[in-house]
Design an enzyme around this catalytic site. Structure first.
Site, PDB file in Angstrom:
ATOM      1  N   ARG A   1      38.368  38.336   3.190  1.00 38.60           N
ATOM      2  CA  ARG A   1      38.851  37.856   2.073  1.00 38.60           C
ATOM      3  C   ARG A   1      40.148  39.022   2.611  1.00 38.60           C
ATOM      4  O   ARG A   1      41.340  39.501   1.912  1.00 38.60           O
ATOM      5  CB  ARG A   1      38.188  38.899   1.131  1.00 38.60           C
ATOM      6  CG  ARG A   1      37.446  37.446   0.938  1.00 38.60           C
ATOM      7  CD  ARG A   1      36.996  38.067  -0.948  1.00 38.60           C
ATOM      8  NE  ARG A   1      35.145  37.001  -0.797  1.00 38.60           N
ATOM      9  CZ  ARG A   1      35.493  36.709  -1.480  1.00 38.60           C
ATOM     10  NH1 ARG A   1      36.532  35.596  -2.030  1.00 38.60           N
ATOM     11  NH2 ARG A   1      34.076  35.475  -2.018  1.00 38.60           N
TER      12      ARG A   1
ATOM     13  N   LYS B   1      44.886  22.276  -4.151  1.00 40.30           N
ATOM     14  CA  LYS B   1      44.274  20.573  -2.559  1.00 40.30           C
ATOM     15  C   LYS B   1      44.353  19.781  -3.546  1.00 40.30           C
ATOM     16  O   LYS B   1      43.290  19.769  -4.182  1.00 40.30           O
ATOM     17  CB  LYS B   1      43.061  21.610  -2.819  1.00 40.30           C
ATOM     18  CG  LYS B   1      42.644  21.885  -0.993  1.00 40.30           C
ATOM     19  CD  LYS B   1      41.613  22.007  -0.649  1.00 40.30           C
ATOM     20  CE  LYS B   1      41.563  22.990   0.481  1.00 40.30           C
ATOM     21  NZ  LYS B   1      40.385  22.817   1.178  1.00 40.30           N
TER      22      LYS B   1
ATOM     23  N   ASP C   1      37.748  32.984   1.223  1.00 40.53           N
ATOM     24  CA  ASP C   1      36.810  33.469   1.985  1.00 40.53           C
ATOM     25  C   ASP C   1      35.668  32.303   3.051  1.00 40.53           C
ATOM     26  O   ASP C   1      36.047  30.784   2.465  1.00 40.53           O
ATOM     27  CB  ASP C   1      35.736  34.385   1.936  1.00 40.53           C
ATOM     28  CG  ASP C   1      34.349  33.672   0.341  1.00 40.53           C
ATOM     29  OD1 ASP C   1      35.164  33.263  -0.529  1.00 40.53           O
ATOM     30  OD2 ASP C   1      33.456  33.320   1.068  1.00 40.53           O
TER      31      ASP C   1
ATOM     32  N   LYS D   1      35.744  35.874  -6.938  1.00 42.30           N
ATOM     33  CA  LYS D   1      36.523  37.247  -5.941  1.00 42.30           C
ATOM     34  C   LYS D   1      37.908  36.889  -5.496  1.00 42.30           C
ATOM     35  O   LYS D   1      38.255  37.962  -4.987  1.00 42.30           O
ATOM     36  CB  LYS D   1      35.640  38.205  -4.680  1.00 42.30           C
ATOM     37  CG  LYS D   1      34.249  38.604  -5.859  1.00 42.30           C
ATOM     38  CD  LYS D   1      33.573  38.599  -4.343  1.00 42.30           C
ATOM     39  CE  LYS D   1      31.815  38.280  -4.990  1.00 42.30           C
ATOM     40  NZ  LYS D   1      30.682  38.710  -3.026  1.00 42.30           N
ATOM     41  N   GLY D   2      37.659  35.567  -5.420  1.00 43.68           N
ATOM     42  CA  GLY D   2      38.660  35.129  -4.733  1.00 43.68           C
ATOM     43  C   GLY D   2      40.402  35.463  -4.563  1.00 43.68           C
ATOM     44  O   GLY D   2      41.427  35.729  -4.326  1.00 43.68           O
TER      45      GLY D   2
ATOM     46  N   GLU E   1      43.809  32.170 -10.159  1.00 42.66           N
ATOM     47  CA  GLU E   1      42.664  31.511  -9.109  1.00 42.66           C
ATOM     48  C   GLU E   1      42.856  31.419  -7.687  1.00 42.66           C
ATOM     49  O   GLU E   1      44.084  31.136  -8.022  1.00 42.66           O
ATOM     50  CB  GLU E   1      42.156  30.192 -10.081  1.00 42.66           C
ATOM     51  CG  GLU E   1      40.864  29.020  -9.557  1.00 42.66           C
ATOM     52  CD  GLU E   1      39.828  29.839  -8.916  1.00 42.66           C
ATOM     53  OE1 GLU E   1      39.731  30.826  -8.653  1.00 42.66           O
ATOM     54  OE2 GLU E   1      39.045  29.026  -8.594  1.00 42.66           O
TER      55      GLU E   1
ATOM     56  N   ASP F   1      40.509  23.224  -5.743  1.00 39.73           N
ATOM     57  CA  ASP F   1      39.865  22.432  -5.339  1.00 39.73           C
ATOM     58  C   ASP F   1      39.911  20.960  -5.576  1.00 39.73           C
ATOM     59  O   ASP F   1      40.452  20.412  -6.661  1.00 39.73           O
ATOM     60  CB  ASP F   1      39.055  23.287  -4.265  1.00 39.73           C
ATOM     61  CG  ASP F   1      38.597  21.846  -3.364  1.00 39.73           C
ATOM     62  OD1 ASP F   1      38.990  21.120  -2.996  1.00 39.73           O
ATOM     63  OD2 ASP F   1      37.409  22.551  -2.741  1.00 39.73           O
TER      64      ASP F   1
END
Ligand code: IMP
Ligand code: MG
Length: 179
Positions: free
Chosen positions: A164, A130, A158, A42-43, A98, A102
């Site tokens: 969010r 990152k 989140d 959901k990000g 996205e 990470d």
């Protein structure tokens, strides 16, 4: 500012400007082509919406969701697709959108999965990168900001499904974690 946020790292203005820049790059690179833009739920949602409205190419949208069996600040590496795309991508150019790259577990799994449907190309557009925590051999073709190993929330990102909705990106106060 939200009471749980210690400091704002990226303002609404900075987020808007980075969407301008990324859309410009994509509009130049994909001129005259048909693109399926796939958001990873959901990000991605707030970023996706701001990026997508700036695209001037021939494009359609679709979404996928993946879980990596974890609700805290760490990804487990065990990726499972929980929602698949509905569009046909065979022979088409795909851009994956996205929130943050990470370890790279999620995107490398999804990219490999999509490549099995023989798209013409698959590129990655991430708002945050990152690189210090990367375990998979994956790089973003388009990236907004490169960040240190710090956990950020807001603008779609989140912590345990919260924050969010914040229109900016910030870091949480230490006492908020693991409560
Ligand atoms: P990866 O599979 O390790 O690359 O993890 C990617 C996912 O982990 C992202 O889509 C986010 O949902 C989550 N994630 C990683 N870092 C952060 C962060 O700093 N804040 C919020 N979510 C994060
Ligand atoms: Mg998440």
């Amino acid at each position: 500012m939200h009471k749980d946020v210690e400091r704002i790292v990226y303002s609404q203005q900075q987020l808007s400007e980075v969407c301008d820049r990324l859309a410009l790059e994509i509009n130049n690179d994909y001129k005259g082509r048909k693109v399926v833009v796939i958001g990873i739920l959901k990000g991605c949602v707030l970023f996706f919406s701001d990026l997508f409205r700036r695209l001037e190419i021939d494009c359609t949208m679709d979404f996928m969701a993946a879980s990596s069996y974890g609700s805290g600040t760490k990804s487990s590496g065990n990726v499972k697709i929980t929602k698949d795309i509905t569009e046909e991508i065979s022979g088409k150019d795909v851009i994956l959108v996205e929130d943050i790259l990470d370890t790279g577990n999620t995107l490398s799994y999804i990219k490999e999965y999509l490549e099995s449907s023989s798209p013409a190309s698959v590129r990655i557009c991430t708002l945050f990168d990152k690189p210090s925590r990367r375990t998979e051999n994956i790089i973003a073709d388009y990236k907004g900001f490169t960040i240190d190993d710090v956990f950020i929330v807001g603008y779609g990102l989140d912590y345990a499904e919260k924050y969010r909705n914040l229109p900016y990106v910030g870091v949480l106060k230490p006492e908020v974690y693991d409560k």
